[in-house]
Design an enzyme around this catalytic site. Structure first.
Site, PDB file in Angstrom:
ATOM      1  N   CYS A   1      -8.009  16.103 -34.126  1.00  0.00           N
ATOM      2  CA  CYS A   1      -8.848  17.258 -33.796  1.00  0.00           C
ATOM      3  C   CYS A   1      -9.684  17.711 -34.991  1.00  0.00           C
ATOM      4  CB  CYS A   1      -7.983  18.413 -33.291  1.00  0.00           C
ATOM      5  SG  CYS A   1      -7.105  18.058 -31.764  1.00  0.00           S
ATOM      6  N   THR A   2      -9.134  17.579 -36.180  1.00  0.00           N
ATOM      7  CA  THR A   2      -9.891  17.930 -37.387  1.00  0.00           C
ATOM      8  C   THR A   2     -11.175  17.116 -37.466  1.00  0.00           C
ATOM      9  OG1 THR A   2      -7.893  18.600 -38.575  1.00  0.00           O
ATOM     10  CG2 THR A   2      -9.784  17.981 -39.919  1.00  0.00           C
TER      11      THR A   2
END
Length: 219
Positions: free
Chosen positions: A45-46
């Site tokens: 997700c980063t």
């Protein structure tokens, strides 16, 4: 409640990194992308949040707003943004919804009902299905739903391609063929009669089959 393409996107009020929003009001007369995440400070997700920030000017050009969601409080999102900036070169430049009580996740049918009971001490694995992308039109109807596994980073270039296709359909009554890219030939939709098509495309079209009418992409 299961959601499908063509349904009205459920409205909600939520806290975000850019203040409180009411979703339909926030969309206004634009298109919107809502994409969700199972937990802050997760590796895949980063990378996604950073890339979306890089790509956001392209969505802006297409009159499309971007909003993210993660199952953590807004304060955590703000801390996470620093890591995203440091590792990806771009911090989120769009609002991130805080959804620690799973209100929006449940409203959008993003979480498995067997996983919804536990609220405290949730892990990314508890929220594994909260990896969805929704495209919502100016009419507040859902135009696309995608759900990815946690281990696979989403292809936001593909989301942009789908948005281009949807907007072409909305303007010109055309559909886009397999692997279509901007500038390539498109297909006149079956709902358009040959008589109507002749008015719109006086130069005619290629038709290897009567139901497959191919024309250059309208400007």
């Amino acid at each position: 409640m299961s959601l499908h393409i063509g349904d009205e996107a459920p409205d909600f009020t939520a806290e975000t990194t850019q203040g409180t929003i009411r979703f339909h009001e926030w969309i206004g007369d634009k298109w919107a992308i809502l994409f969700s995440h199972p937990k802050d400070f997760t590796p895949v997700c980063t990378t996604e949040l950073g890339y979306m920030a890089k790509l956001k000017p392209e969505f802006d050009k297409r009159n499309c707003k971007v909003i993210g969601l993660s199952i953590d409080p807004v304060g955590n999102h703000e801390k996470w943004a620093k890591d995203i900036q440091e590792t990806q070169g771009h911090a989120p430049n769009y609002p991130l919804i805080g959804d620690p009580d799973l209100n929006v996740a449940k409203l959008y049918d993003m979480i498995h009902p067997n996983a919804a009971a536990k609220k405290e001490g949730r892990t990314a694995a508890d929220n594994a299905t909260i990896r969805s992308v929704f495209i919502v039109g100016p009419d507040k109807k859902i135009k696309l739903i995608l759900t990815y596994p946690m281990s696979t980073g989403r292809n936001f270039d593909e989301v942009l391609r789908v948005l281009d296709s949807l907007q072409l359909t909305a303007r010109h009554k055309v559909a886009t063929p397999v692997n279509w890219k901007q500038g390539e030939d498109v297909i006149i939709v079956p709902a358009v009669s040959d008589e109507e098509a002749k008015q719109k495309y006086p130069g005619g079209w290629k038709a290897p089959k009567p139901y497959l009418r191919i024309v250059p992409q309208p400007k």
